[in-house]
Design a protein around this motif. Structure first.
Motif, PDB file in Angstrom:
ATOM      1  N   ASP A 200       0.813  -1.218   0.000  1.00 49.11           N
ATOM      2  CA  ASP A 200       0.000   0.000   0.000  1.00 49.11           C
ATOM      3  C   ASP A 200       0.845   1.265   0.000  1.00 49.11           C
ATOM      4  O   ASP A 200       0.337   2.379   0.168  1.00 49.11           O
ATOM      5  CB  ASP A 200      -0.937   0.017   1.206  1.00 49.11           C
ATOM      6  CG  ASP A 200      -0.183  -0.065   2.523  1.00 49.11           C
ATOM      7  OD1 ASP A 200       1.075  -0.140   2.487  1.00 49.11           O
ATOM      8  OD2 ASP A 200      -0.832  -0.068   3.575  1.00 49.11           O
ATOM      9  N   SER A 201       2.168   1.111  -0.216  1.00 48.71           N
ATOM     10  CA  SER A 201       3.060   2.257  -0.230  1.00 48.71           C
ATOM     11  C   SER A 201       3.886   2.226  -1.508  1.00 48.71           C
ATOM     12  O   SER A 201       4.498   1.207  -1.842  1.00 48.71           O
ATOM     13  CB  SER A 201       3.981   2.236   0.996  1.00 48.71           C
ATOM     14  OG  SER A 201       5.071   3.109   0.824  1.00 48.71           O
ATOM     15  N   SER A 202       3.916   3.337  -2.225  1.00 50.80           N
ATOM     16  CA  SER A 202       4.698   3.412  -3.460  1.00 50.80           C
ATOM     17  C   SER A 202       6.187   3.275  -3.175  1.00 50.80           C
ATOM     18  O   SER A 202       6.943   2.755  -3.993  1.00 50.80           O
ATOM     19  CB  SER A 202       4.416   4.735  -4.182  1.00 50.80           C
ATOM     20  OG  SER A 202       4.696   5.836  -3.332  1.00 50.80           O
ATOM     21  N   GLU A 203       6.610   3.728  -1.993  1.00 57.88           N
ATOM     22  CA  GLU A 203       8.019   3.613  -1.612  1.00 57.88           C
ATOM     23  C   GLU A 203       8.411   2.149  -1.434  1.00 57.88           C
ATOM     24  O   GLU A 203       9.474   1.713  -1.899  1.00 57.88           O
ATOM     25  CB  GLU A 203       8.269   4.395  -0.316  1.00 57.88           C
ATOM     26  CG  GLU A 203       9.728   4.370   0.126  1.00 57.88           C
ATOM     27  CD  GLU A 203       9.943   5.126   1.428  1.00 57.88           C
ATOM     28  OE1 GLU A 203      11.063   5.048   1.960  1.00 57.88           O
ATOM     29  OE2 GLU A 203       8.994   5.785   1.899  1.00 57.88           O
ATOM     30  N   ILE A 204       7.560   1.378  -0.756  1.00 61.87           N
ATOM     31  CA  ILE A 204       7.831  -0.048  -0.552  1.00 61.87           C
ATOM     32  C   ILE A 204       7.824  -0.786  -1.891  1.00 61.87           C
ATOM     33  O   ILE A 204       8.658  -1.665  -2.154  1.00 61.87           O
ATOM     34  CB  ILE A 204       6.802  -0.658   0.417  1.00 61.87           C
ATOM     35  CG1 ILE A 204       6.985  -0.065   1.818  1.00 61.87           C
ATOM     36  CG2 ILE A 204       6.940  -2.174   0.462  1.00 61.87           C
ATOM     37  CD1 ILE A 204       5.974  -0.549   2.826  1.00 61.87           C
ATOM     38  N   LEU A 205       6.870  -0.443  -2.768  1.00 59.95           N
ATOM     39  CA  LEU A 205       6.791  -1.077  -4.079  1.00 59.95           C
ATOM     40  C   LEU A 205       8.069  -0.824  -4.875  1.00 59.95           C
ATOM     41  O   LEU A 205       8.591  -1.737  -5.528  1.00 59.95           O
ATOM     42  CB  LEU A 205       5.573  -0.558  -4.846  1.00 59.95           C
ATOM     43  CG  LEU A 205       5.364  -1.141  -6.248  1.00 59.95           C
ATOM     44  CD1 LEU A 205       5.193  -2.659  -6.186  1.00 59.95           C
ATOM     45  CD2 LEU A 205       4.147  -0.496  -6.922  1.00 59.95           C
ATOM     46  N   MET A 208      10.858  -3.003  -3.593  1.00 58.12           N
ATOM     47  CA  MET A 208      10.712  -4.378  -4.050  1.00 58.12           C
ATOM     48  C   MET A 208      11.210  -4.509  -5.485  1.00 58.12           C
ATOM     49  O   MET A 208      11.868  -5.495  -5.838  1.00 58.12           O
ATOM     50  CB  MET A 208       9.252  -4.828  -3.939  1.00 58.12           C
ATOM     51  CG  MET A 208       8.751  -4.920  -2.512  1.00 58.12           C
ATOM     52  SD  MET A 208       7.011  -5.390  -2.387  1.00 58.12           S
ATOM     53  CE  MET A 208       7.071  -7.080  -2.944  1.00 58.12           C
ATOM     54  N   ARG A 209      10.904  -3.519  -6.327  1.00 48.95           N
ATOM     55  CA  ARG A 209      11.395  -3.535  -7.708  1.00 48.95           C
ATOM     56  C   ARG A 209      12.920  -3.539  -7.733  1.00 48.95           C
ATOM     57  O   ARG A 209      13.549  -4.269  -8.501  1.00 48.95           O
ATOM     58  CB  ARG A 209      10.865  -2.316  -8.470  1.00 48.95           C
ATOM     59  CG  ARG A 209       9.367  -2.283  -8.710  1.00 48.95           C
ATOM     60  CD  ARG A 209       9.013  -1.049  -9.530  1.00 48.95           C
ATOM     61  NE  ARG A 209       7.575  -0.881  -9.714  1.00 48.95           N
ATOM     62  CZ  ARG A 209       6.904   0.194  -9.367  1.00 48.95           C
ATOM     63  NH1 ARG A 209       7.528   1.221  -8.796  1.00 48.95           N
ATOM     64  NH2 ARG A 209       5.597   0.286  -9.606  1.00 48.95           N
ATOM     65  N   ILE A 217      13.519 -12.956  -8.453  1.00 44.56           N
ATOM     66  CA  ILE A 217      13.540 -13.522  -7.106  1.00 44.56           C
ATOM     67  C   ILE A 217      13.782 -12.408  -6.089  1.00 44.56           C
ATOM     68  O   ILE A 217      14.662 -11.564  -6.261  1.00 44.56           O
ATOM     69  CB  ILE A 217      14.612 -14.612  -6.979  1.00 44.56           C
ATOM     70  CG1 ILE A 217      14.195 -15.834  -7.812  1.00 44.56           C
ATOM     71  CG2 ILE A 217      14.825 -15.006  -5.518  1.00 44.56           C
ATOM     72  CD1 ILE A 217      15.220 -16.935  -7.831  1.00 44.56           C
ATOM     73  N   LEU A 218      12.986 -12.423  -5.026  1.00 47.18           N
ATOM     74  CA  LEU A 218      13.073 -11.436  -3.955  1.00 47.18           C
ATOM     75  C   LEU A 218      13.445 -12.151  -2.659  1.00 47.18           C
ATOM     76  O   LEU A 218      12.855 -13.187  -2.329  1.00 47.18           O
ATOM     77  CB  LEU A 218      11.727 -10.720  -3.792  1.00 47.18           C
ATOM     78  CG  LEU A 218      11.642  -9.593  -2.757  1.00 47.18           C
ATOM     79  CD1 LEU A 218      12.457  -8.389  -3.212  1.00 47.18           C
ATOM     80  CD2 LEU A 218      10.180  -9.187  -2.544  1.00 47.18           C
ATOM     81  N   LEU A 227       8.619 -14.168  -8.076  1.00 44.05           N
ATOM     82  CA  LEU A 227       7.416 -13.433  -8.459  1.00 44.05           C
ATOM     83  C   LEU A 227       6.570 -14.267  -9.418  1.00 44.05           C
ATOM     84  O   LEU A 227       7.082 -14.888 -10.344  1.00 44.05           O
ATOM     85  CB  LEU A 227       7.810 -12.108  -9.119  1.00 44.05           C
ATOM     86  CG  LEU A 227       6.673 -11.180  -9.543  1.00 44.05           C
ATOM     87  CD1 LEU A 227       5.906 -10.687  -8.314  1.00 44.05           C
ATOM     88  CD2 LEU A 227       7.229 -10.004 -10.345  1.00 44.05           C
ATOM     89  N   LEU A 228       5.247 -14.268  -9.196  1.00 44.90           N
ATOM     90  CA  LEU A 228       4.322 -15.058 -10.012  1.00 44.90           C
ATOM     91  C   LEU A 228       3.359 -14.154 -10.779  1.00 44.90           C
ATOM     92  O   LEU A 228       3.031 -13.057 -10.322  1.00 44.90           O
ATOM     93  CB  LEU A 228       3.519 -16.015  -9.121  1.00 44.90           C
ATOM     94  CG  LEU A 228       4.289 -17.127  -8.413  1.00 44.90           C
ATOM     95  CD1 LEU A 228       3.345 -17.888  -7.481  1.00 44.90           C
ATOM     96  CD2 LEU A 228       4.937 -18.066  -9.400  1.00 44.90           C
ATOM     97  N   PRO A 229       2.851 -14.630 -11.918  1.00 41.08           N
ATOM     98  CA  PRO A 229       1.858 -13.857 -12.687  1.00 41.08           C
ATOM     99  C   PRO A 229       0.439 -14.068 -12.150  1.00 41.08           C
ATOM    100  O   PRO A 229      -0.436 -14.592 -12.829  1.00 41.08           O
ATOM    101  CB  PRO A 229       2.019 -14.416 -14.111  1.00 41.08           C
ATOM    102  CG  PRO A 229       2.462 -15.827 -13.898  1.00 41.08           C
ATOM    103  CD  PRO A 229       3.318 -15.818 -12.658  1.00 41.08           C
ATOM    104  N   ILE A 230       0.229 -13.650 -10.902  1.00 39.60           N
ATOM    105  CA  ILE A 230      -1.088 -13.777 -10.265  1.00 39.60           C
ATOM    106  C   ILE A 230      -1.436 -12.455  -9.580  1.00 39.60           C
ATOM    107  O   ILE A 230      -0.609 -11.541  -9.522  1.00 39.60           O
ATOM    108  CB  ILE A 230      -1.127 -14.944  -9.248  1.00 39.60           C
ATOM    109  CG1 ILE A 230      -0.035 -14.775  -8.181  1.00 39.60           C
ATOM    110  CG2 ILE A 230      -0.967 -16.285  -9.957  1.00 39.60           C
ATOM    111  CD1 ILE A 230      -0.057 -15.851  -7.101  1.00 39.60           C
TER     112      ILE A 230
END
Length: 325
Positions: A200-205, A208-209, A217-218, A227-230
């Motif tokens: 819910d945070s653009s900073e966290i997203l 992750m990128r 892989i994270l 990461l999965l396509p779901i």
């Protein structure tokens, strides 16, 4: 001497006799190839091997992989071993032993060579030293329902020292390992499956990128997730996942699967700490219901003294198990 040498008739580990009868000496000689026959008359073969570059009988590595020692009376190709390889063997012996400390000294495999039967010249580490060197999966191999894990005094003292600089909320969690006696009540295999992460945070997203590897892989809390396509990336082709992830906006949900092979180190373990009694049960009504059920099955159960202990990880209001001591 062929019949006196039992190595072709019995297992050198468990010492039981092989169920399949060994071939006769004539049958063995008839099956030999040229190089094998050439090796037979060379009585000095073992001595010749001493002139060759020494190697560890466990990993077959040489001195470039670490110092080689000769801890027993073996000669030839069995003479040398890396100390770390010998320690690893002794650790594996400990894993297969009963957990009661009394049996540690009775099992001689960590003290004597299983080939020449002589005593190792380097003293084996203590059980505490071996246990301190264990990794997660090795420790997990010793854990089963009804087993007990106890905190060593040295571990408890060091934990107390480190707790002094911890926040109170962390101390409240760590203190349960100090001078603890944990009775394992259940061990369940880890079946995490796919994991949903709500962002819910653009900073966290963005973080992750940035942390996502080329293989998508994270790494989170010491474990690797793919990461999965779901969810927010439902229907996206695998090659396009990274580009689509860049376009995502928050809030969003991402799905991951474990990128590691499951081991017993990932098992979910529930235990009761027998050194942490509670004044009363969190849910006395539930305890009373459980006792009524027990009393219907067992005569005299109503005379039992009931004690409550902290356990975990469980619901703080749940009755995890009933133990009769």
């Amino acid at each position: 001497f062929f019949d006196r040498d039992m190595r072709h008739q019995t297992c050198n580990v468990c010492k039981s006799k092989f169920s399949c009868a060994p071939p006769t000496r004539h049958e063995l000689m008839a099956s030999f190839t040229g190089p094998e026959i050439a090796a037979q008359p060379s009585m000095a073969r073992s001595d010749d091997m001493d002139d060759e570059a020494p190697q560890c009988r466990f990993c077959f590595g040489g001195e470039e992989d670490g110092e080689l020692i000769s801890p027993c009376s073996c000669s030839g190709g069995q003479k040398f071993v890396h100390l770390r390889c010998l320690r690893q063997w002794q650790r594996m012996v400990l894993v297969t032993q009963p957990t009661h400390p009394a049996f540690f000294d009775r099992d001689m495999r960590h003290q004597t060579c299983n080939v020449c039967k002589s005593k190792f010249s380097c003293a084996p580490p203590t059980r505490h030293e071996l246990m301190a060197s264990f990794t997660g999966p090795e420790i997990a191999a010793l854990i089963d329902t009804s087993s007990i894990i106890a905190s060593h005094e040295a571990f408890s003292a060091e934990t107390e020292r480190q707790m002094q600089g911890m926040p109170t909320v962390v101390q409240d969690q760590v203190k349960h390992w100090v001078r603890a006696v944990l009775l394992i009540t259940s061990v369940e295999k880890d079946d995490t499956g796919n994991v949903l992460i709500y962002v819910d945070s653009s900073e966290i997203l963005q973080r992750m990128r940035d942390r996502l590897s080329e293989e998508l892989i994270l790494t989170l809390r010491g474990r690797r997730w793919r990461l999965l396509p779901i969810f927010a990336l439902q229907g996206v082709e695998q090659p396009a996942l990274r580009d689509e992830l860049t376009k995502l906006e928050t809030p969003c949900a991402l799905g991951f699967e474990s990128a590691e092979d499951a081991t017993c180190g990932d098992d979910q373990i529930v235990a009761v700490n027998l050194t942490r009694p509670l004044d009363q049960a969190p849910d006395r009504y539930q305890v009373a219901m459980a006792m009524d059920e027990v009393c219907q099955k067992y005569r005299g159960a109503s005379q039992l003294q009931i004690m409550n202990f902290i356990g975990g990880p469980v619901d703080t209001t749940a009755l995890s198990c009933c133990i009769v001591l």
